[in-house]
Design a protein around this motif. Structure first.
Motif, PDB file in Angstrom:
ATOM      1  N   CYS A 148      -2.446  -3.555 -13.770  1.00  0.00           N
ATOM      2  CA  CYS A 148      -2.156  -2.203 -13.295  1.00  0.00           C
ATOM      3  C   CYS A 148      -1.614  -2.216 -11.876  1.00  0.00           C
ATOM      4  O   CYS A 148      -1.653  -1.208 -11.200  1.00  0.00           O
ATOM      5  CB  CYS A 148      -3.438  -1.389 -13.327  1.00  0.00           C
ATOM      6  SG  CYS A 148      -4.656  -2.059 -12.204  1.00  0.00           S
ATOM      7  N   CYS A 184      -8.238  -4.872 -17.828  1.00  0.00           N
ATOM      8  CA  CYS A 184      -9.643  -5.075 -17.481  1.00  0.00           C
ATOM      9  C   CYS A 184     -10.267  -3.804 -16.890  1.00  0.00           C
ATOM     10  O   CYS A 184     -11.443  -3.543 -17.110  1.00  0.00           O
ATOM     11  CB  CYS A 184      -9.785  -6.243 -16.504  1.00  0.00           C
ATOM     12  SG  CYS A 184      -9.188  -5.876 -14.836  1.00  0.00           S
ATOM     13  N   CYS A 206      -7.403  -8.408 -13.601  1.00  0.00           N
ATOM     14  CA  CYS A 206      -6.276  -8.990 -14.343  1.00  0.00           C
ATOM     15  C   CYS A 206      -4.920  -8.725 -13.707  1.00  0.00           C
ATOM     16  O   CYS A 206      -3.961  -9.438 -13.972  1.00  0.00           O
ATOM     17  CB  CYS A 206      -6.290  -8.480 -15.785  1.00  0.00           C
ATOM     18  SG  CYS A 206      -5.788  -6.744 -15.924  1.00  0.00           S
TER      19      CYS A 206
HETATM   20  S1  FES Z   1      -6.440  -3.296 -15.176  1.00  0.00           S
HETATM   21 FE1  FES Z   1      -6.935  -5.283 -14.605  1.00  0.00          FE
HETATM   22  S2  FES Z   1      -6.637  -5.212 -12.479  1.00  0.00           S
HETATM   23 FE2  FES Z   1      -6.394  -3.147 -13.051  1.00  0.00          FE
END
Ligand code: FES
Ligand code: FAD
Lengths: 153, 283
Positions: free
Chosen positions: B255, B247, B252
């Protein structure tokens, strides 16, 4: 040869006392090499060591019939020569001036002799060499990992 | 008067919407790395701070985070190394092709906070891309800093990014530019060795130095440690983290890196914040 002004702002000789610096000055002289000159040859007797003031020096591995391979370069502020401190006192690599260079040359025989009676100096010199050797070993190990090839960044 | 907060789902939907950008130029940097110049097909484009990234969407293939290497007035420059499906598709684009861009996202290099300080900019491999705009900022605002040095390491001379710019930066004599390679090829007259070998060559006062380091994680760790042993505080050493992203707006969890989400708490963080985590496998 004045080392005191040279060492300001550099950490190579930072831990040495005024007396120790004075002694090193007494066995030091400035030398220059022109681009392409060999400073020392693999297996030769290691009776001098250097600190680079200006220019670049390549540590080379030579194999017959092939151009020499530069393993590592050294530049301003670097220590050139470690093998002088431990038997058999012979160079492992060839050192060649890749540019015109100015170096401070130290009489390694006199430094070794003094270290036999001045244990603080011996300790400082071995610390300095160990620190440089560890840095170079870390560098060599990390390069072995071939990081830039395997990771996107 | 009261203001009504925008519902979070609406906000995130807007943030997730890519803007179409046209490729105006694509240039080969190395055998597997390309630099793309992009401009918005309409609208104001993207204003960013050095160190931030965008999500680049190749239609029908997928979306990946890519650091902003440069660009002005809403335009962007990205440097991309082809490692998988999406990055290969980006590198295969040509002038006129359209991609979707969202962003900019993430934290930036503390370049404005470093006013009056010495800068050590250390890059490894494609890690020069996110640092390119800090070098340009430092050159454009040269009188704001003390000593400024760029030390850059790559695998071999053929893998150097931005060769023309490196030459130009060096020839201006306003900042120190030192380059080293892991392996020299015939005809290379520059340095050979790890990027940390270049640290004794450059001038900086450890007490007032800000270091910005980007490259493979191990390289960043080794550079940070070496700076630490040369008395630069870990709070003053910044690194740029990399984790898989979806995202890019902190929703989400893809990462996640310890307690942080790299997309919003990073990618640029002080080394002191992540030092312990960088010792742990599988964080
Ligand atoms: S990519 Fe989704 S929270 Fe960082
Ligand atoms: C904040 C941020 C900024 C980034 N900036 C840039 C940039 O400026 N330029 C750039 O080229 N890349 C950058 N990346 C990395 C880039 O996002 C990944 O290379 C990309 O997501 C890979 O997607 P793919 O579909 O091409 O490959 P995938 O199909 O996802 O992966 C293909 C192969 O590559 C490996 N791989 C995937 N990602 C990486 C990675 N990051 N590092 C090493 N190996 C990987 C995978 O393990 C797999 O083996 C950045 C990443 C982050 C998080």
């Amino acid at each position: 040869m004045k080392l005191d002004t040279w060492r300001a702002g550099r950490d190579l000789l930072a831990d040495l006392s005024a007396n120790e610096i004075e002694f090193l000055e007494s066995v030091a002289s400035e030398v220059t090499f022109s681009k392409g000159a060999v400073i020392f040859e693999e297996d030769d007797v290691a009776d001098t060591f250097y600190i680079l003031q200006e220019g670049t020096v390549g540590l080379e591995l030579t194999t017959p019939g092939k151009p020499p391979v530069v393993i590592q370069t050294l530049g301003s502020g670097d220590l050139l020569g470690v093998s002088w401190a431990l038997p058999p006192y012979s160079w492992t690599w060839r050192a060649r001036s890749l540019t015109d260079t100015t170096l401070i040359a130290f009489d390694a025989v006199k430094v070794r002799e003094r270290c036999e009676v001045d244990f603080r100096l011996a300790h400082q010199i071995l610390r300095l060499i160990a620190r440089e050797a560890i840095r170079r070993l870390t560098g060599a190990r990390v390069r072995l990992l071939d990081l830039y090839h395997h990771e996107a960044r | 008067m009261t203001t009504e907060a925008t519902p979070i789902s609406v906000r995130s939907a807007e943030e997730m919407l890519p803007q179409p950008f046209r490729v105006t130029e694509i240039r080969r940097e190395t055998p597997d790395t390309m630099t793309l110049a992009l401009e918005p097909t309409s609208g104001p484009g993207i204003e960013y701070a050095p160190g931030q990234f965008t999500m680049v969407y190749v239609f029908g293939v997928g979306e990946v985070p890519i650091s902003i290497a440069g660009g002005q007035e809403g335009k962007l420059m990205h440097t991309v190394r082809a490692v998988g499906a999406v990055t290969r598709a980006i590198c295969a684009l040509g002038p006129g092709d359209i991609v979707g861009i969202r962003g900019p996202y993430g934290t930036s290099w503390p370049i404005t906070e470093a006013d009056g300080r010495d800068l050590v900019i250390a890059a490894g491999g494609i890690g020069l891309a996110p640092l390119r705009s800090t070098v340009q900022y430092a050159l454009n605002h040269r009188d704001r800093f003390g000593y400024v040095s760029l030390i850059y390491g790559t695998r071999s001379p053929g893998e150097l990014l931005y060769e023309d710019e490196l030459r130009e930066w060096r020839s201006r004599f306003e900042i120190e530019v030192e380059v080293t390679v892991d392996r020299a090829a015939d005809g290379w007259y520059g340095d050979v060795g790890l990027v940390t070998n270049l640290l004794p060559r450059i001038f900086y006062d450890p007490e007032k130095t800000t270091a910005m380091v980007c490259g493979p994680e191990i390289m960043m760790k080794v550079v940070a440690r070496e700076l630490g042993s040369r008395r630069v505080g870990f709070d003053d050493v910044y690194v740029s983290l990399e984790r898989n992203m979806k995202c890019a707006i902190g929703f989400c969890g893809h990462c996640q890196y310890g307690p942080d989400f790299v997309c919003k708490d990073g990618p640029v963080v002080p080394y002191s914040q992540v030092r312990n985590r960088m010792r742990v496998a599988e964080v």
